[in-house]
Design a protein around this motif. Structure first.
Motif, PDB file in Angstrom:
ATOM      1  N   VAL A 114      -7.840  -6.750  -1.566  1.00  0.00           N
ATOM      2  CA  VAL A 114      -7.707  -7.940  -0.732  1.00  0.00           C
ATOM      3  C   VAL A 114      -6.645  -7.666   0.321  1.00  0.00           C
ATOM      4  O   VAL A 114      -5.594  -7.107   0.017  1.00  0.00           O
ATOM      5  N   VAL A 115      -6.921  -8.060   1.556  1.00  0.00           N
ATOM      6  CA  VAL A 115      -5.940  -7.942   2.632  1.00  0.00           C
ATOM      7  C   VAL A 115      -5.660  -9.336   3.176  1.00  0.00           C
ATOM      8  O   VAL A 115      -6.572 -10.156   3.287  1.00  0.00           O
ATOM      9  N   VAL A 116      -4.392  -9.601   3.462  1.00  0.00           N
ATOM     10  CA  VAL A 116      -3.986 -10.871   4.056  1.00  0.00           C
ATOM     11  C   VAL A 116      -3.180 -10.571   5.310  1.00  0.00           C
ATOM     12  O   VAL A 116      -2.360  -9.649   5.323  1.00  0.00           O
ATOM     13  N   VAL A 117      -3.448 -11.320   6.364  1.00  0.00           N
ATOM     14  CA  VAL A 117      -2.685 -11.178   7.603  1.00  0.00           C
ATOM     15  C   VAL A 117      -1.441 -12.046   7.478  1.00  0.00           C
ATOM     16  O   VAL A 117      -1.538 -13.257   7.274  1.00  0.00           O
ATOM     17  N   SER A 139      -3.415  -6.225  -1.376  1.00  0.00           N
ATOM     18  CA  SER A 139      -3.373  -6.398  -2.834  1.00  0.00           C
ATOM     19  C   SER A 139      -1.984  -6.222  -3.450  1.00  0.00           C
ATOM     20  O   SER A 139      -1.793  -5.412  -4.352  1.00  0.00           O
ATOM     21  N   GLY A 140      -1.018  -6.962  -2.961  1.00  0.00           N
ATOM     22  CA  GLY A 140       0.300  -6.965  -3.569  1.00  0.00           C
ATOM     23  C   GLY A 140       1.202  -5.810  -3.184  1.00  0.00           C
ATOM     24  O   GLY A 140       2.346  -5.741  -3.637  1.00  0.00           O
ATOM     25  N   GLU A 141       0.721  -4.876  -2.366  1.00  0.00           N
ATOM     26  CA  GLU A 141       1.599  -3.811  -1.878  1.00  0.00           C
ATOM     27  C   GLU A 141       2.581  -4.450  -0.904  1.00  0.00           C
ATOM     28  O   GLU A 141       2.448  -5.607  -0.538  1.00  0.00           O
ATOM     29  N   GLY A 142       3.536  -3.709  -0.449  1.00  0.00           N
ATOM     30  CA  GLY A 142       4.480  -4.233   0.524  1.00  0.00           C
ATOM     31  C   GLY A 142       3.819  -4.493   1.868  1.00  0.00           C
ATOM     32  O   GLY A 142       2.739  -3.992   2.162  1.00  0.00           O
ATOM     33  N   ALA A 143       4.492  -5.288   2.675  1.00  0.00           N
ATOM     34  CA  ALA A 143       3.990  -5.593   4.013  1.00  0.00           C
ATOM     35  C   ALA A 143       4.004  -4.333   4.874  1.00  0.00           C
ATOM     36  O   ALA A 143       4.918  -3.518   4.784  1.00  0.00           O
ATOM     37  N   ARG A 144       2.974  -4.197   5.687  1.00  0.00           N
ATOM     38  CA  ARG A 144       2.857  -3.089   6.635  1.00  0.00           C
ATOM     39  C   ARG A 144       2.486  -3.679   7.983  1.00  0.00           C
ATOM     40  O   ARG A 144       1.988  -4.799   8.062  1.00  0.00           O
ATOM     41  N   SER A 145       2.667  -2.901   9.035  1.00  0.00           N
ATOM     42  CA  SER A 145       2.291  -3.416  10.351  1.00  0.00           C
ATOM     43  C   SER A 145       1.916  -2.270  11.279  1.00  0.00           C
ATOM     44  O   SER A 145       2.211  -1.103  11.003  1.00  0.00           O
ATOM     45  N   GLY A 146       1.262  -2.633  12.361  1.00  0.00           N
ATOM     46  CA  GLY A 146       0.880  -1.670  13.377  1.00  0.00           C
ATOM     47  C   GLY A 146       0.151  -2.387  14.494  1.00  0.00           C
ATOM     48  O   GLY A 146      -0.146  -3.577  14.397  1.00  0.00           O
ATOM     49  N   VAL A 147      -0.122  -1.653  15.553  1.00  0.00           N
ATOM     50  CA  VAL A 147      -0.848  -2.196  16.694  1.00  0.00           C
ATOM     51  C   VAL A 147      -2.326  -1.891  16.480  1.00  0.00           C
ATOM     52  O   VAL A 147      -2.702  -0.742  16.241  1.00  0.00           O
ATOM     53  N   LEU A 148      -3.170  -2.914  16.546  1.00  0.00           N
ATOM     54  CA  LEU A 148      -4.609  -2.726  16.371  1.00  0.00           C
ATOM     55  C   LEU A 148      -5.178  -2.094  17.633  1.00  0.00           C
ATOM     56  O   LEU A 148      -4.950  -2.589  18.738  1.00  0.00           O
ATOM     57  N   SER A 149      -5.911  -0.997  17.478  1.00  0.00           N
ATOM     58  CA  SER A 149      -6.344  -0.210  18.627  1.00  0.00           C
ATOM     59  C   SER A 149      -7.833   0.112  18.577  1.00  0.00           C
ATOM     60  O   SER A 149      -8.367   0.438  17.525  1.00  0.00           O
TER      61      SER A 149
END
Length: 155
Positions: A140-143, A90-100
């Protein structure tokens, strides 16, 4: 640990219908390993450490019901366990991680045993879907991007 305040969805909302609308045309795809991993989490109470295990279990079961299988090897733009995913909520900054699939928190990992991880698994690059938060809010989440994790790339 006892959860004394269980968040509920806002009145009149149903997360299942939100996911079904998002799945139409784009849908969720699960590999055999991801489907088995989710079933293992459910069977062996791998979600017990989440803030709201009952809600998460419902979401995971629903994801299993509405997701289609995907041919192996999985498409490189598909979010699968072990991949490195970059996403935005929802408009926050991009984040990332390994899905586990690990049921215990690991730094830098997004657990499938969380509402975020349960939502991300089976999505594709640039797919956008509703994200149920622990407090009951829906965002809302977007990949944004998907890559093999460094561990899998080296193998």
């Amino acid at each position: 640990m006892t959860i004394t305040r269980i968040p509920h969805l806002p009145a009149g909302s149903d997360f299942r219908s939100l996911f079904e609308r998002s799945a139409v045309g784009s849908g969720f795809l699960l590999t055999v390993d991801d489907r088995l991993g989710i079933e293992h989490l459910l069977r062996y109470r791998g979600t017990r450490n989440s803030p709201n295990p009952a809600l998460l279990n419902g979401l995971l079961r629903h994801k299993l019901r509405i997701s289609r299988g995907t041919p192996e090897p999985a498409s490189p733009d598909l979010v699968v366990a072990g991949c490195h995913v970059t996403y935005m909520i929802s408009g926050e900054g991009a984040r990332s991680g390994v899905l586990s699939m690990n049921p215990a928190p690991v730094p830098g990992h997004i657990l499938v045993a969380s509402l975020l991880g349960a939502t991300l698994i089976g999505m594709r690059k640039l797919q956008k879907v509703p994200l149920l938060r622990d407090d009951g809010q829906i965002e809302v989440v977007v990949v944004l991007d998907v890559h093999p994790s460094p561990d899998h790339a080296a193998a």
